[in-house]
Structures are given as C-alpha cells and as structure tokens.
Design a protein around this motif. Structure first.
Motif, mmCIF file in Angstrom:
data_model
loop_
_atom_site.group_PDB
_atom_site.id
_atom_site.type_symbol
_atom_site.label_atom_id
_atom_site.label_comp_id
_atom_site.label_asym_id
_atom_site.label_seq_id
_atom_site.Cartn_x
_atom_site.Cartn_y
_atom_site.Cartn_z
ATOM 1 N N LEU A 212 26.189 60.608 62.805
ATOM 2 C CA LEU A 212 25.631 59.871 61.656
ATOM 3 C C LEU A 212 24.890 60.809 60.571
ATOM 4 O O LEU A 212 24.138 61.482 61.285
ATOM 5 N N LYS B 51 25.368 60.167 68.552
ATOM 6 C CA LYS B 51 25.451 58.975 69.341
ATOM 7 C C LYS B 51 26.712 59.358 70.369
ATOM 8 O O LYS B 51 27.679 59.697 69.914
ATOM 9 N N THR C 89 22.625 62.682 63.287
ATOM 10 C CA THR C 89 22.255 62.125 64.621
ATOM 11 C C THR C 89 23.434 62.063 65.445
ATOM 12 O O THR C 89 24.480 61.477 64.894
ATOM 13 N N TYR D 59 30.794 64.433 51.824
ATOM 14 C CA TYR D 59 29.718 63.474 51.873
ATOM 15 C C TYR D 59 28.779 63.363 50.868
ATOM 16 O O TYR D 59 27.400 62.854 50.992
ATOM 17 N N SER E 81 19.566 63.987 69.148
ATOM 18 C CA SER E 81 20.370 63.271 69.824
ATOM 19 C C SER E 81 19.186 62.794 71.086
ATOM 20 O O SER E 81 18.097 63.570 71.403
ATOM 21 N N ASP F 200 22.402 59.675 57.980
ATOM 22 C CA ASP F 200 21.653 58.337 57.735
ATOM 23 C C ASP F 200 22.305 57.536 58.621
ATOM 24 O O ASP F 200 22.304 57.611 59.808
ATOM 25 N N SER F 201 23.027 56.374 57.824
ATOM 26 C CA SER F 201 23.490 55.457 58.678
ATOM 27 C C SER F 201 24.943 55.429 58.476
ATOM 28 O O SER F 201 25.916 54.603 58.994
ATOM 29 N N LYS F 202 25.533 56.507 57.931
ATOM 30 C CA LYS F 202 27.138 56.703 57.616
ATOM 31 C C LYS F 202 27.567 57.534 58.468
ATOM 32 O O LYS F 202 27.096 58.642 59.096
ATOM 33 N N ILE F 203 28.707 56.959 59.198
ATOM 34 C CA ILE F 203 29.638 57.560 60.342
ATOM 35 C C ILE F 203 30.471 58.754 59.521
ATOM 36 O O ILE F 203 31.096 58.474 58.781
#
Length: 161
Positions: free
Chosen positions: A47, A75, A73, A62, A10, A49-52
C-alpha cells in the motif's frame, strides 16, 4: 531514472529498506520482500497511503517520481490452508494418474515424499511441474498458486536416457 530509498513497514516484520528506482516494477519490491520474509508474492499487498500497488506497474506510474523516500505498508493475505486434491500425471505411454491431497502450506519436499509413496520414484529423481513451472525444493505449494484440481506432471530424471 533517479534512485530512491524504499521503506516498507509491516506489523509482522522489522522495518525493511532498500534502494530502488522509479522505473522499477512493484513486483521487484515484492520479490525483495519475499527474500526477506519468505511471504510469497501473491500473498503480499503493498500500500502507498491507501492505494494498492499492482505488481506489473512501475513505481513512477503512481505519481511518486519526485520523492527521495517511498513509504509503503505491507499487508499479508493469510491464504486458507485448505486441503487441495491434485492429480499427479506420470510421464510415459500410460500417463497413469494418482490423486494426492496436499495443503497450500505443504513443502515441495513433502509433496515429493507423497509422490514416492504412490510411484516408488525417489524424490531426488523426480522432476515435478505444475502450471508450466518446475516445483523447487525449499518452496511451498502456495508459492505456485496451485488450486484444487491442478495437475502435477512427474518425469523421472535418468542418466543416459
């Protein structure tokens, strides 16, 4: 299921690592992050990669069940700190109501002081519930996902009935 290491990065906090299993729900990771950062679960977005990641799903859903290390990551959603008008309902025959104006960032202790000002019930004797949950000292209103117009229910703790 096999265990693995979860690494969460983060912008606001140092790297967080902890052990998990692929059968664990994402919410378990959210709770671990909350214990480290004090960021409420509903204000976190994880996240891969870019998947929530959704809190109710298992990590294995997943498609990452062959990994030894999961890199996520974090956010943080900054909720607005708007003033929330809430109705306080006192227990008893009358069910008297009081309007309280609190902020999402208000601590439960601060809200209990406001309640004392309108009811004369000291904070140590207050039991306050909202949305079916008892409000705990040490938390803030945002932890309970309280919205404008929510009802707070007050009962006074008494010994011997």
């Amino acid at each position: 299921m096999a265990s693995c290491v979860c690494v969460v990065r983060s912008e606001q906090w140092p790297l967080m690592t902890f052990d998990t299993t692929m059968s664990d729900k994402v919410k378990k990771i959210n709770e671990h992050i909350r214990s480290q950062t004090k960021v409420s679960v509903q204000d976190q977005i994880l996240l891969l990669d870019s998947k929530i990641l959704k809190p109710h799903r298992a990590l294995s859903s997943y498609g990452i069940d062959k990994e030894n290390t999961i890199h996520l990551t974090l956010k943080v959603v900054k909720p607005s700190d708007e003033e929330l008008p809430l109705s306080l309902v006192e227990s008893g025959d009358e069910g008297q109501r009081h309007l309280l104006r609190v902020r999402r960032s208000s601590s439960v202790a601060q809200v209990k002081e406001m309640i004392e000002n309108v009811t004369a019930v000291p904070p140590k004797k207050q039991i306050v519930n909202c949305n079916g949950k008892r409000l705990e000292d040490g938390k803030i209103m945002a932890d309970y996902n309280i919205k404008s117009g929510s009802l707070l229910f007050l009962t006074a703790h008494c010994i011997g009935g």
